[in-house]
Design an enzyme around this catalytic site. Sequence first.
Site, short mmCIF file in Angstrom:
data_model
loop_
_atom_site.label_atom_id
_atom_site.label_comp_id
_atom_site.label_asym_id
_atom_site.label_seq_id
_atom_site.Cartn_x
_atom_site.Cartn_y
_atom_site.Cartn_z
N GLU A 242 0.79 -1.15 -0.07
CA GLU A 242 -0.04 0.07 0.01
C GLU A 242 0.79 1.21 -0.10
O GLU A 242 1.52 1.57 1.08
CB GLU A 242 -0.74 -0.18 1.18
CG GLU A 242 -1.90 -1.36 1.44
CD GLU A 242 -2.98 -1.11 0.66
OE1 GLU A 242 -3.34 -0.06 0.27
OE2 GLU A 242 -3.45 -2.03 -0.04
N CYS A 276 -1.55 9.26 2.58
CA CYS A 276 -1.57 8.73 1.32
C CYS A 276 -2.78 9.23 0.26
O CYS A 276 -2.71 9.44 -0.84
CB CYS A 276 -1.52 7.29 1.11
SG CYS A 276 -2.74 6.70 2.18
P1 NAD Z 1 8.40 4.99 4.57
O1 NAD Z 1 8.45 4.31 3.30
O2 NAD Z 1 9.63 5.78 4.91
O3 NAD Z 1 8.34 3.90 5.81
C1 NAD Z 1 7.42 3.00 6.12
C2 NAD Z 1 7.93 2.06 7.01
O4 NAD Z 1 8.87 1.44 6.29
C3 NAD Z 1 8.46 2.39 8.46
O5 NAD Z 1 7.78 1.49 9.43
C4 NAD Z 1 10.00 2.32 8.27
O6 NAD Z 1 10.50 2.05 9.27
C5 NAD Z 1 9.96 0.91 7.35
N1 NAD Z 1 11.17 0.88 6.31
C6 NAD Z 1 12.04 1.91 5.55
N2 NAD Z 1 12.48 1.42 4.83
C7 NAD Z 1 12.73 0.11 5.15
C8 NAD Z 1 13.26 -1.09 4.33
N3 NAD Z 1 14.45 -0.76 3.55
N4 NAD Z 1 12.93 -2.22 4.34
C9 NAD Z 1 11.97 -2.57 5.42
N5 NAD Z 1 11.37 -1.52 6.20
C10 NAD Z 1 11.69 -0.20 5.80
O7 NAD Z 1 7.13 5.97 4.90
P2 NAD Z 1 6.62 6.86 6.11
O8 NAD Z 1 7.49 8.00 5.93
O9 NAD Z 1 6.59 6.02 7.43
O10 NAD Z 1 5.20 7.19 5.43
C11 NAD Z 1 4.77 7.91 4.39
C12 NAD Z 1 4.58 7.36 3.00
O11 NAD Z 1 3.72 6.00 3.27
C13 NAD Z 1 4.17 8.13 2.09
O12 NAD Z 1 4.74 7.93 0.81
C14 NAD Z 1 2.65 7.83 1.86
O13 NAD Z 1 2.17 8.01 0.59
C15 NAD Z 1 2.56 6.34 2.48
N6 NAD Z 1 1.36 5.71 2.86
C16 NAD Z 1 0.75 4.96 2.07
C17 NAD Z 1 -0.57 4.39 2.59
C18 NAD Z 1 -1.66 3.80 1.77
O14 NAD Z 1 -2.54 2.99 2.32
N7 NAD Z 1 -1.47 3.51 0.43
C19 NAD Z 1 -1.02 4.93 3.83
C20 NAD Z 1 -0.24 5.63 4.47
C21 NAD Z 1 0.94 6.04 4.17
#
Ligand code: NAD
Length: 481
Positions: A242, A276
């Site tokens: 997602e 998002c």
């Molecule tokens: P992010 O992608 O930086 O991190 C999300 C999660 O992934 C965190 O728990 C982080 O610690 C972990 N992570 C980071 N790098 C990783 C790796 N290499 N391997 C495994 N885990 C890893 O996102 P964020 O800053 O926490 O959230 C914002 C983003 O999330 C925005 O792009 C937003 O659009 C998206 N988002 C999508 C939805 C949806 O339902 N489609 C909902 C909310 C947020």
Amino acid sequence: MTSTALHTDAAATDEDARPVNPATLEPLGHVPATSDAELDELARRAQAALKGGWSTDSRLRAEVLHAWAQSLTAHSGELVAALVAETGKPVTEARIEVRGSVDALLYNSGLARYLGGRAGTLPDGNVAHLVREPVGVTTFIVPWNWPALLLLRDLAPALAAGVTALVKPAPQTTLVTERVLALGREAGVPADVLHLVVGGARTGHAAISHPAVRAVAFTGSTHVGTQIMRSAAEGMKRPLLELGGKGASVVFADADLDAAVAAAVAAAVITAGQMCMACTRVLVDRRVYAEVLERMAAGVRALRVGDPVDDATQVGPLISPAAGERVAAQLAAAASHVRIVAGGQRMQVDGLAGYFLSPTVVTDLAPDSPLVQEDLFAPVVTVEAFDDEAQAVRLANATPYGLAAGVWTSDVGRAWRVARAIEAGTVWVNGWNKSYPEMPSGGYKSSGMGRTRGVEGIEQFTDLKHIHFSVPPVAEEGSRS
Ligand code: NAD
């Protein structure tokens, strides 16, 4: 767990989680990162728990999810305060998040008893039975913006399906996640069915790569989602992704402009635009473009930016000063090619050190402007004009994302045509941000893969098995002797 499986040193750990209040910048606590050895132990215990009653007893799962929902309701005041403290979201939104989390548990408590399977007789007289079985240990990697709701949106159907879980929250929201999971255990989630894993990217990678893990449900950016997919590919783990969005609201001249503008303003600044499904673009019929632009600017100027604990606050701080400075740099880089009609400034809120950005409306943009193309995660909305329906659809689809969109019109035929033509997992007609546990959501294009919520959501966490019975013909009476 071997160090080869994780591509890491078995003795090493990730950075500890040190959540900070985004409004005050005060530290909230310290949770040590899960070491690789601890992760190995938790993953093995989660794997062993698949053999217990959890995966086979759907009534138990339904009862436990229901009890968990009741417990969240009973503790909602505490959870709301924890969400506001760790995310900086306004208290009114935090209440919505707790209610949505309860709803996800209640809906999936009912669904736990739905997975009955299907049986039938085949053309040759043999019999087939289809059964759904839990996919196995699943790792949940969650972002910080809606940490309880986005966790339970995926975890509730997964638990309803009988999986066992490793949950890795974003470091920023470790404390509230720890509390939500503790309430789940108190409500009856059996030992070892649910484990918290603490850390950042390194821990997340390790929690996917462990050999006991069979699937990963990731919510976060498209950039990290791509890395997750690579990690998942290594051991053929099933991914549910997602990802980011760049939602467009398409406003035709025959729309209820009051409703369209009010919805666009509210959806542009929800969670300070760090969502998002935020409305980040408004595409307007040129005949009403000037009017809508003016109303959007007036709408964002009237918003109350302030302390998220205050009930009157509509827009809180960004998650961190670093995030604020990134957005300020993006606006500054675009400033010479676009017109910033409202906002775009850092705001000082009395007594609070966090980074508050005044809600921002931008226009006169080229379709390839980074402000139109990138998932900014900030209270910034762009306004572009279109001349006809075909151009509206082209502009709506002209980003790499396809998570959510809106169509505003009083012409039913046009609403249907445009909704079908837009490449997005969710299209709202004359509305925005209507999400239900019953209705699957997910992304087209770079916004993700798979669907969560609804019956489709629970099936995502199952494997489908065909059990075939060969039915021999009745033997002749005489041939038996
Ligand atoms: P992010 O992608 O930086 O991190 C999300 C999660 O992934 C965190 O728990 C982080 O610690 C972990 N992570 C980071 N790098 C990783 C790796 N290499 N391997 C495994 N885990 C890893 O996102 P964020 O800053 O926490 O959230 C914002 C983003 O999330 C925005 O792009 C937003 O659009 C998206 N988002 C999508 C939805 C949806 O339902 N489609 C909902 C909310 C947020």
